[in-house]
Structure formats: structure tokens, C-alpha cells
Design a protein around this motif. Structure first.
Motif, PDB file in Angstrom:
ATOM      1  N   ALA A 232       0.824  -1.210   0.000  1.00  0.00           N
ATOM      2  CA  ALA A 232       0.000   0.000   0.000  1.00  0.00           C
ATOM      3  C   ALA A 232       0.855   1.257   0.000  1.00  0.00           C
ATOM      4  N   LEU A 233       2.137   1.126   0.357  1.00  0.00           N
ATOM      5  CA  LEU A 233       3.035   2.282   0.354  1.00  0.00           C
ATOM      6  C   LEU A 233       3.360   2.731  -1.069  1.00  0.00           C
ATOM      7  N   LEU A 234       3.413   1.764  -2.013  1.00  0.00           N
ATOM      8  CA  LEU A 234       3.703   2.055  -3.426  1.00  0.00           C
ATOM      9  C   LEU A 234       2.827   1.123  -4.273  1.00  0.00           C
ATOM     10  N   PRO A 235       1.531   1.333  -4.262  1.00  0.00           N
ATOM     11  CA  PRO A 235       0.601   0.357  -4.847  1.00  0.00           C
ATOM     12  C   PRO A 235       0.734   0.160  -6.352  1.00  0.00           C
ATOM     13  N   ALA A 236       1.271   1.141  -7.066  1.00  0.00           N
ATOM     14  CA  ALA A 236       1.366   1.017  -8.522  1.00  0.00           C
ATOM     15  C   ALA A 236       2.621   0.278  -8.980  1.00  0.00           C
ATOM     16  N   VAL A 237       3.509  -0.026  -8.055  1.00  0.00           N
ATOM     17  CA  VAL A 237       4.804  -0.614  -8.419  1.00  0.00           C
ATOM     18  C   VAL A 237       4.724  -2.137  -8.335  1.00  0.00           C
ATOM     19  N   PRO A 238       5.078  -2.852  -9.407  1.00  0.00           N
ATOM     20  CA  PRO A 238       5.032  -4.319  -9.375  1.00  0.00           C
ATOM     21  C   PRO A 238       6.094  -4.888  -8.431  1.00  0.00           C
ATOM     22  N   THR A 239       5.855  -6.099  -7.965  1.00  0.00           N
ATOM     23  CA  THR A 239       6.824  -6.778  -7.114  1.00  0.00           C
ATOM     24  C   THR A 239       7.813  -7.563  -7.972  1.00  0.00           C
ATOM     25  N   VAL A 240       8.952  -7.878  -7.379  1.00  0.00           N
ATOM     26  CA  VAL A 240       9.911  -8.764  -8.048  1.00  0.00           C
ATOM     27  C   VAL A 240       9.245 -10.115  -8.302  1.00  0.00           C
ATOM     28  N   ALA A 241       8.469 -10.583  -7.318  1.00  0.00           N
ATOM     29  CA  ALA A 241       7.820 -11.894  -7.430  1.00  0.00           C
ATOM     30  C   ALA A 241       6.885 -11.965  -8.631  1.00  0.00           C
ATOM     31  N   GLU A 242       6.054 -10.943  -8.822  1.00  0.00           N
ATOM     32  CA  GLU A 242       5.100 -10.967  -9.928  1.00  0.00           C
ATOM     33  C   GLU A 242       5.765 -10.677 -11.267  1.00  0.00           C
ATOM     34  N   SER A 243       7.013 -10.210 -11.223  1.00  0.00           N
ATOM     35  CA  SER A 243       7.729  -9.896 -12.462  1.00  0.00           C
ATOM     36  C   SER A 243       8.505 -11.090 -12.998  1.00  0.00           C
ATOM     37  N   GLY A 244       8.209 -12.260 -12.466  1.00  0.00           N
ATOM     38  CA  GLY A 244       8.828 -13.471 -12.995  1.00  0.00           C
ATOM     39  C   GLY A 244       9.617 -14.282 -12.001  1.00  0.00           C
ATOM     40  N   TYR A 245       9.638 -13.870 -10.717  1.00  0.00           N
ATOM     41  CA  TYR A 245      10.446 -14.571  -9.729  1.00  0.00           C
ATOM     42  C   TYR A 245       9.638 -14.850  -8.471  1.00  0.00           C
ATOM     43  N   PRO A 246       8.663 -15.753  -8.582  1.00  0.00           N
ATOM     44  CA  PRO A 246       7.782 -16.055  -7.446  1.00  0.00           C
ATOM     45  C   PRO A 246       8.579 -16.519  -6.224  1.00  0.00           C
ATOM     46  N   GLY A 247       8.154 -16.060  -5.063  1.00  0.00           N
ATOM     47  CA  GLY A 247       8.839 -16.414  -3.831  1.00  0.00           C
ATOM     48  C   GLY A 247       9.883 -15.413  -3.403  1.00  0.00           C
ATOM     49  N   PHE A 248      10.219 -14.470  -4.294  1.00  0.00           N
ATOM     50  CA  PHE A 248      11.229 -13.472  -3.931  1.00  0.00           C
ATOM     51  C   PHE A 248      10.651 -12.525  -2.882  1.00  0.00           C
ATOM     52  N   GLU A 249      11.416 -12.314  -1.832  1.00  0.00           N
ATOM     53  CA  GLU A 249      11.025 -11.371  -0.790  1.00  0.00           C
ATOM     54  C   GLU A 249      12.286 -10.868  -0.094  1.00  0.00           C
ATOM     55  N   ALA A 250      12.321  -9.583   0.200  1.00  0.00           N
ATOM     56  CA  ALA A 250      13.472  -9.004   0.904  1.00  0.00           C
ATOM     57  C   ALA A 250      13.023  -7.719   1.586  1.00  0.00           C
ATOM     58  N   ILE A 251      12.254  -7.872   2.662  1.00  0.00           N
ATOM     59  CA  ILE A 251      11.762  -6.684   3.358  1.00  0.00           C
ATOM     60  C   ILE A 251      12.741  -6.250   4.439  1.00  0.00           C
ATOM     61  N   SER A 252      12.635  -4.995   4.804  1.00  0.00           N
ATOM     62  CA  SER A 252      13.360  -4.475   5.958  1.00  0.00           C
ATOM     63  C   SER A 252      12.370  -4.373   7.114  1.00  0.00           C
ATOM     64  N   TRP A 253      12.843  -4.647   8.316  1.00  0.00           N
ATOM     65  CA  TRP A 253      11.951  -4.490   9.454  1.00  0.00           C
ATOM     66  C   TRP A 253      12.716  -4.002  10.675  1.00  0.00           C
ATOM     67  N   GLN A 254      11.961  -3.427  11.589  1.00  0.00           N
ATOM     68  CA  GLN A 254      12.538  -2.834  12.787  1.00  0.00           C
ATOM     69  C   GLN A 254      11.799  -3.356  14.003  1.00  0.00           C
ATOM     70  N   ALA A 255      12.549  -3.614  15.073  1.00  0.00           N
ATOM     71  CA  ALA A 255      11.953  -4.249  16.240  1.00  0.00           C
ATOM     72  C   ALA A 255      12.594  -3.734  17.519  1.00  0.00           C
ATOM     73  N   ILE A 256      11.892  -3.962  18.613  1.00  0.00           N
ATOM     74  CA  ILE A 256      12.407  -3.630  19.933  1.00  0.00           C
ATOM     75  C   ILE A 256      12.594  -4.922  20.713  1.00  0.00           C
ATOM     76  N   LEU A 257      13.760  -5.045  21.362  1.00  0.00           N
ATOM     77  CA  LEU A 257      14.082  -6.216  22.155  1.00  0.00           C
ATOM     78  C   LEU A 257      14.707  -5.772  23.476  1.00  0.00           C
ATOM     79  N   ALA A 258      14.781  -6.702  24.419  1.00  0.00           N
ATOM     80  CA  ALA A 258      15.397  -6.453  25.714  1.00  0.00           C
ATOM     81  C   ALA A 258      16.427  -7.548  25.967  1.00  0.00           C
ATOM     82  N   PRO A 259      17.307  -7.365  26.935  1.00  0.00           N
ATOM     83  CA  PRO A 259      18.215  -8.460  27.295  1.00  0.00           C
ATOM     84  C   PRO A 259      17.430  -9.676  27.761  1.00  0.00           C
ATOM     85  N   ALA A 260      17.885 -10.867  27.392  1.00  0.00           N
ATOM     86  CA  ALA A 260      17.240 -12.088  27.864  1.00  0.00           C
ATOM     87  C   ALA A 260      17.265 -12.107  29.395  1.00  0.00           C
TER      88      ALA A 260
END
Length: 326
Positions: A232-260
Motif C-alpha cells: 500500500a506504500l507504493l501500490p502502482a509498483v510491481p513486485t519482483v515476485a510478480e515480475s517473474g520470480y515467485p517467492g522473492f522477498e526481501a523486506i526491511s523491518w525494525q523491532a524492539i528487544l530487551a536483554p534475555a
């Protein structure tokens, strides 16, 4: 045989050992909290961390102080938190790299993210975007792959370092598409942008917040996003997966953690407060302005995500023979 007095003293000591930590948890936080961000000021994780910690300080009634500890791809700051006292006063705000790819890249990593860190919540996710020099005679991913195949090894791509998300994303595409591109590492995405516009390299996976101003200015051409489905951030832009490479994914993510070992009551309160913060409309709007989709998941879900991502990227790293110095 212990006397009645000695038995009573022992009983009171045991009760105190159980009660005092519980009381400490009930009064947490009683002083400022450090939020370690293992990347420099102005970086994407730093920007999102400041959005979140501003609100977190308000609900906890104590300052949440961001401490930038960059170096070694985020491993230095992450290691500091892994070894910190598990008392709820040192937290980590980081991206996926130090948590899921570093263990496969560094033989002597100073910490084990699965054993020494306690997940709190996934804060936000973002696609990466594949961009090329706007002067390149390609307008979609299929044309880019065809050009690369016609000139093996002639096209260069940039990343923010060996083993970085941008590097591994392109290595994944190279393997799936059967193309040969030369890797050129740079200190940061601004330098990659300059290199593409200047003609030193031709392509790269980048974060949208950096790439989109140059795309809108006509300096870069946007070919694809790296989510499995359109974002939804860039709805008009095709994905790598739909452009001929199904299963391709490479997202960035951010998280919060604490010491074990951080008390479960503290982790649970942090999780509950953060989910409310991430769900607030003003925070969601500020994240979307940076091309991030707000998340807010349970600690167990974040742990599962870490394990799955670690296994997936380990396969890419091994197949490509990636090492931090390569």
C-alpha cells in the motif's frame, strides 16, 4: 537441628527474595531507560525509534533516551544490549540485520540474538525498491534482466556493505534470474544514489525513503518492490515476485528487544504500551511518511519471525558465499 528462631529467619529471607523483585517490577520504571540504536543519528532506524520513544516516555512517565552506538553493521550496539543487565532499563531498537543475518556472516559474533535477547515487538516493516539509472534503456525488471544477460558482468550495483540487506537482496535476484552483476559497496544509501546518478554503477536495492525523491525527480527509475504482494506504500509498483520470480522477498523491518532474562512483567508491559503507540493514527502517519508500515506483534510472533528469517537468509548467504570482507 536449627532453632525455631533460625527457621523463622530463613523463612523471612526466602519470602524477601521472592517479594522484593516483584515489588521492583511493580515500580518499574523508576528511572530513565536507555534505548540503544546501533546505527547513526538520521538513519532509518534512528528516525523510527525517535517517533516511538517520544510516545513511550509519555506513557511510562520516565525519559526514554536514545543512545546511538553504530558500528560493524549494528553488531556493536546489539552486543551491548545482549550483555546488559536484564532490568528493563536497557532496550534495543534495531533492524533485521544484526538479528537474523549477522549470525551467518560473522564467525566470532559476540552475542547470540536467539539466546541473549528477549523480543518485545515488531515495530514496522518496509519494502526495498530496485532502482536503476534513469538513462538505462530498461523500464521494468524483465528488461533489466535481459540487459544484464546480454552483458554478463558489465553492470554494477551498489549496496551499503557486504552482507547488508541490499547486498543479499541482489544476490538472491542474481541467483533466481541467472544474471552476473558486479557488487560495489558504499558507506550509505546517499552515496549509492550519487554513484548511480553519476554513472559509476547502474542499479541497486534501496530503502524507499532515500530512493523516492530521486525517482520523483527523474534521476532514478523504479522497477520493482521486494514484498511478496504489492504494498500500500507504493501500490502502482510491481513486485519482483510478480515480475517473474515467485517467492522473492526481501523486506526491511525494525523491532524492539530487551536483554534475555528481563522480567516477563516488564516485557509484557512494554509490549502492551508499544502496541497502543504503534496503533495510534499520528504515529502510523509519521511511519508511512518514511515508507514504513506499522506493525505491533506479540513477542512470540517476533521470535518466530526471527527464526524463519535467519534460516532463509542463511541459505542465500551460503549459496552466494557471502562474507563481510567479500
Amino acid at each position: 537441628m536449627p532453632t525455631r528462631r533460625q527457621s523463622l529467619q530463613a523463612l523471612l529471607a526466602t519470602a524477601a527474595a521472592v517479594t522484593f523483585p516483584a515489588l521492583a517490577n511493580d515500580t518499574w520504571p523508576a528511572r530513565p531507560i536507555r534505548m540503544i540504536v546501533p546505527f547513526p543519528p538520521g538513519s532509518s532506524p534512528d528516525l523510527i525509534a525517535r517517533i516511538v520513544t517520544e510516545k513511550l516516555a509519555q506513557v511510562l512517565g520516565q525519559p526514554v533516551v536514545i543512545e546511538n552506538r553504530p558500528g560493524a553493521g549494528g553488531n556493536i550496539g546489539t552486543g551491548l544490549v545482549a550483555k546488559a543487565a536484564p532490568d528493563g532499563y536497557t532496550l534495543l531498537f534495531t533492524i533485521n540485520g544484526p538479528l537474523v543475518t549477522a549470525p551467518s556472516l560473522y564467525r566470532n559474533l559476540s552475542y547470540d540474538p536467539m539466546k541473549q535477547l528477549a523480543p518485545v515487538t515488531l515495530v514496522a516493516t518496509s519494502p526495498n525498491v530496485l532502482v536503476v539509472d534513469a538513462r538505462l534503456p530498461v523500464h521494468n525488471l524483465r528488461e533489466f534482466v535481459a540487459l544484464a544477460k546480454s552483458k554478463p558482468g558489465a553492470l554494477n550495483y551498489g549496496s551499503v556493505g557486504n552482507g547488508s540487506a541490499a547486498h543479499l537482496a541482489m544476490e538472491q535476484l542474481k541467483a533466481m534470474a541467472g544474471i552476473d552483476l558486479e557488487h560495489v559497496p558504499y558507506p550509505g544509501f546517499p552515496q549509492i544514489t550519487t554513484a548511480i546518478v553519476g554513472g559509476q554503477i547502474q542499479a541497486g536495492f534501496m530503502v524507499p525513503a532515500i530512493a523516492m525523491p530521486m525517482v520523483n525527480a527523474g534521476k532514478l527509475r523504479l522497477l520493482a518492490v521486494t514484498t511478496t504482494g504489492r504494498t500500500a506504500l507504493l501500490p502502482a509498483v510491481p513486485t519482483v515476485a510478480e515480475s517473474g520470480y515467485p517467492g522473492f522477498e526481501a523486506i526491511s523491518w525494525q523491532a524492539i528487544l530487551a536483554p534475555a532474562g528481563t522480567p516477563a512483567s516488564i516485557v509484557d508491559r512494554l509490549y502492551r504500551e508499544l502496541v497502543k503507540i504503534i496503533g495510534s493514527e499520528d504515529v502510523r502517519e509519521r511511519m508511512r511518511a518514511q515508507y514504513f508500515s506499522p506493525a505491533g506483534t506479540a513477542p512470540a510472533s517476533l521470535r518466530q519471525m526471527m527464526a524463519l528469517e535467519k534460516a532463509r537468509w542463511e541459505r542465500v548467504i551460503r549459496a552466494a558465499g557471502v562474507r563481510p570482507e567479500n
